[in-house]
Scaffold this active site. Structure first.
Site, PDB file in Angstrom:
ATOM      1  N   HIS A 484     -23.414  -7.002  36.754  1.00 38.96           N
ATOM      2  CA  HIS A 484     -24.029  -5.953  37.626  1.00 38.96           C
ATOM      3  C   HIS A 484     -24.157  -4.666  37.552  1.00 38.96           C
ATOM      4  CE1 HIS A 484     -24.810  -5.367  42.187  1.00 38.96           C
ATOM      5  NE2 HIS A 484     -23.863  -4.878  42.396  1.00 38.96           N
ATOM      6  N   GLU A 485     -23.459  -3.900  37.348  1.00 39.56           N
ATOM      7  CA  GLU A 485     -22.501  -2.741  36.876  1.00 39.56           C
ATOM      8  C   GLU A 485     -23.907  -1.802  35.680  1.00 39.56           C
ATOM      9  OE1 GLU A 485     -22.057  -1.554  39.414  1.00 39.56           O
ATOM     10  OE2 GLU A 485     -20.164  -3.122  40.318  1.00 39.56           O
ATOM     11  N   HIS A 488     -27.704  -1.329  37.192  1.00 40.85           N
ATOM     12  CA  HIS A 488     -27.393  -0.317  37.701  1.00 40.85           C
ATOM     13  C   HIS A 488     -28.148   0.911  36.947  1.00 40.85           C
ATOM     14  CE1 HIS A 488     -26.659  -1.461  41.989  1.00 40.85           C
ATOM     15  NE2 HIS A 488     -24.983  -1.834  41.338  1.00 40.85           N
ATOM     16  N   GLU A 507     -28.639  -2.178  44.775  1.00 40.66           N
ATOM     17  CA  GLU A 507     -27.732  -3.396  45.485  1.00 40.66           C
ATOM     18  C   GLU A 507     -28.486  -4.488  44.987  1.00 40.66           C
ATOM     19  OE1 GLU A 507     -24.848  -2.681  45.166  1.00 40.66           O
ATOM     20  OE2 GLU A 507     -24.726  -0.961  45.029  1.00 40.66           O
TER      21      GLU A 507
END
Length: 744
Positions: A484-485, A488, A507
């Site tokens: 997930h990170e 980004h 997000e």
């Protein structure tokens, strides 16, 4: 705190007047003191004139004053003052040119070494002659507004960039003929030429920024601090074009400031880090917070030996030993980013040594995409960002599936990180590369932050914070959060939202892509196993979204709370982040989940491989830029036509549709489709829109009469006859005849 702004309920103000002046580069020079829990030092800001005032003449004061008047109530600042604390300027190894003299009307308060000192006590000094009386002097002086909160500002001064040896390369010979008269213009011209250097000269530019930041001051500037802002002026300067384009601010943080957390790590050792505060970094350094203020930065940070300084920077900093058992750490970035993405963590972190690993790009044909080499032809042709040394245009890194990375943690978690986290990073980086192509950033640090961190993870340029909660219990939570990170880096950092209220752009995409990355990172899984994992994850997210929608304020559930005003700024560039200070909003996941389900639906409609390929192309086109999710009129027409194919739509859905897209205010093509939806689903609150359309848009309304009659609904037939009766007298003869045949 301004009593009119409740930090638990209201919007977050972005005060910086970025339309007038725009920060292009920050140079921070800071000391971290764990005894006093204070970060203290200076920051030099280099500006260019903003879009509203890009001109060379001293005109347009009325416009500046208009902005001043509009934002006067919001600022609510204290009287202007010049603190006179004895603050030493940074020592410089540079030599300075002989023509660095004070201009006319400027008081040179520096000694022979360029240091400022006054024997008076630090206090708010205000006078009608030297400081800004808002009502009497607003017409004369331009006011620079920066976002600032919980900081003690000690001094503000103009920086004499013209004093730097070798800076003549950024001046025109004619500019040096009358230095005392044109010195202010000369300094601004130097900064303009410096920030305008092409991307291929970024190293030279960075070096010049360093030298200029060490130049002596050439006059203190009056300033005032308010609850949310720092306001600076220069007496007699009425336009942004003439305002100093390089200023130095001496300041220190507040131990209770909301941008950083002073705490202890899991081993009981002191540390401080930026924890993703709702107010971002304005309590760490004065800055321009609006996303449009894309800037580069460099920072020298000093701390006691034994502490490690990690920061959002392109380089893996090595400490320099200074006297008195102090270490200095230096980081920089050359890709312009919002100041809110700046991140720092200072603690007794221990590096988790990486074992040798060679990552293989997954070969699962179900998820295969064109090779990066084949895709590289997109990059150079489609880069639309401002100039910077872009990795997407660098063939040398186009095959770099795994970027250099390090892991840091408190000493008590090193073994667990070595076992659980370290092996996952190459796999997840490689999976991300196979999906989206070139990594936007050249390296990555991953830090396990203290237990008071309020999230499972946070991504910033070149650094990821992870909670210790992801480490126990197998690799699943750790791997999915890491994915997930990592996502980004593309969505949230390389591509950002122009309006912070559209956080779903960051997000939602990261939540969707974490499943894709994690599936590819687990190369041993079959397609059926991957599909089963993702279906289970979707079900869990659906339950979480349902619970949140049922138990939270409706106004906080809207993906675009500003609706059609999304992305709009005031004339000065100031704005607000709607609900940005709502405490409960920090813990909500509705924007993650709604965005995820939207993207999941699109992927299932288009086919996952095609959808991921489109994301890859999107990244290649829009990296380094800010985006909005607003629909174009034709896109809105297409959406409504798809909805017309649905058999049933409930009144609540139609109500949300109208409110979200403000359909009554759209053009006739859009309103025509809206009226069709109203008629098909017998949405009574929209009958007024149909009547208005039949009356005001007769060139397109004939078809709607037929729709009203075909449904054989008494109310709709009555509406058709009523509308025709009121419009018949003014209708075209042929149109009136066609409609009459439909109705009677």
């Amino acid at each position: 705190m301004d009593p009119q702004l409740d930090p638990m309920k209201d919007d977050l103000p972005l005060m910086a007047n970025t339309s007038y002046m725009l920060v292009k580069h920050y140079v921070l020079d800071l000391d971290v003191d764990f005894k006093s829990k204070v970060i203290e030092g200076s920051i030099v800001l280099f500006f260019e004139t903003g879009s509203q005032h890009r001109k060379n003449s001293s005109t347009g004061r009325e416009c500046c004053q208009s902005e001043f008047d509009q934002s006067h109530k919001m600022r609510a600042s204290e009287p202007y003052h010049v603190p006179v604390t004895n603050v030493s300027a940074c020592s410089s190894k540079m030599e300075y040119n002989g023509f660095a003299v004070s201009g006319e009307g400027e008081e040179d308060t520096s000694d022979e070494n360029g240091n400022h000192s006054n024997s008076e006590q630090a206090s708010g000094i205000s006078s009608s002659e030297d400081c800004c009386d808002r009502e009497n002097h607003g017409n004369q002086d331009f006011v620079l507004v920066l976002d600032c909160c919980d900081l003690s500002v000690l001094k503000v001064e103009e920086v004499d960039v013209a004093a730097v040896s070798g800076i003549e390369q950024f001046t025109r010979p004619a500019k040096l003929t009358d230095v005392s008269k044109e010195l202010g213009n000369l300094r601004n011209h130097i900064v303009h030429e410096l920030v305008a250097l092409p991307a291929k000269r970024w190293e030279e530019q960075l070096c010049c920024f360093t030298h200029c930041s060490q130049a002596p001051g050439c006059g203190e500037l009056p300033f005032a601090t308010g609850p949310w802002s720092l306001e600076i002026r220069k007496p007699g300067i009425g336009t942004p074009a003439d305002f100093p384009h390089a200023i130095r601010i001496w300041y220190k943080t507040n131990p209770g400031g909301r941008s950083v957390a002073w705490t202890t790590d899991q081993s009981g050792r002191p540390c401080v880090y930026t924890m993703g505060s709702p107010i971002n970094n304005r309590a760490l350094f004065p800055c321009q917070e609006p996303p449009i203020a894309l800037s580069t930065w460099q920072a020298s940070v000093r701390a006691a030996a034994g502490f490690v300084v990690l920061m959002s920077g392109e380089n893996s900093a090595e400490p320099v030993q200074l006297p008195e058992d102090i270490l200095s750490w230096y980081y920089y970035v050359s890709m312009p980013m919002p100041a809110s993405t700046f991140t720092i963590a200072v603690g007794c972190w221990q590096e988790v040594k990486q074992q040798s690993f060679t990552a293989a790009i997954p070969t699962n044909t179900e998820f295969s995409l064109p090779s990066v080499q084949a895709d590289f032809s997109w990059h150079e042709a489609m880069c639309g960002h401002v100039g910077y040394p872009c990795r997407f245009q660098n063939p040398a890194v186009s095959w770099q599936a795994v970027i250099p990375h390090r892991v840091f943690s408190p000493c008590c978690l090193v073994e667990l990180c070595e076992e659980r986290l370290l092996p996952l990073i190459p796999q997840c980086l490689s999976a991300a590369f196979s999906t989206l192509g070139t990594h936007p950033f050249s390296r990555l640090d991953v830090l396990i932050v203290p237990s008071n961190f309020s999230s499972l993870g946070m991504a910033s340029p070149h650094i990821i914070f992870l909670s210790q909660s992801v480490l126990p219990g197998g690799s699943h939570l750790c791997g999915t959060r890491l994915c997930h990170e990592i996502a980004h880096a593309w969505f949230g950092l390389a591509i950002g939202a122009r309006d912070w209220t559209e956080e779903w752009i960051s997000e939602g995409f990261a939540t969707f892509l974490e499943d894709v990355f994690w599936a590819r990172a687990q190369q041993q899984l079959s397609h059926e196993e991957v599909k089963g994992q993702q279906e289970l994850k979707a079900l869990l997210r659906w339950h979480r979204l349902r619970d949140e929608v049922q138990n939270s304020e409706e106004e906080l559930q809207v993906l675009r709370p500003n609706k059609e005003s999304t992305g709009e700024l005031s004339e000065s560039g100031a704005s607000v982040v709607k609900y940005g200070l709502k405490a409960e909003k920090i813990f909500m996941q509705v924007h993650y989940l709604k965005g995820y389900f939207l993207l999941r639906s699109l992927a299932r409609t288009a086919g996952e491989a095609s959808f991921l390929l489109s994301l890859r192309k999107f990244v290649c086109k829009f990296h380094g830029q800010l985006v909005l999710s607003q629909l174009l009129p034709d896109q809105l027409v297409l959406l409504l036509e798809f909805l017309l194919e649905e058999k049933t739509l409930c009144p609540r859905t139609l109500q949300c549709l109208e409110r979200t897209y403000q359909l009554r205010e759209q053009d006739a093509e859009v309103r025509h489709r809206w009226c069709e939806l109203v008629i098909k689903h017998k949405y009574v609150p929209g009958y007024g829109d149909v009547e208005r359309f039949l009356r005001e848009d007769q060139a397109m309304g004939v078809y709607l009469y037929g729709e009203l009659m075909v449904n054989e609904d008494a109310k709709q037939q009555e509406l058709a006859r009523k509308s025709f009766a009121s419009a018949q007298e003014h209708m075209d003869v042929s149109s009136a005849k066609v409609v009459a045949e439909m109705l009677f």
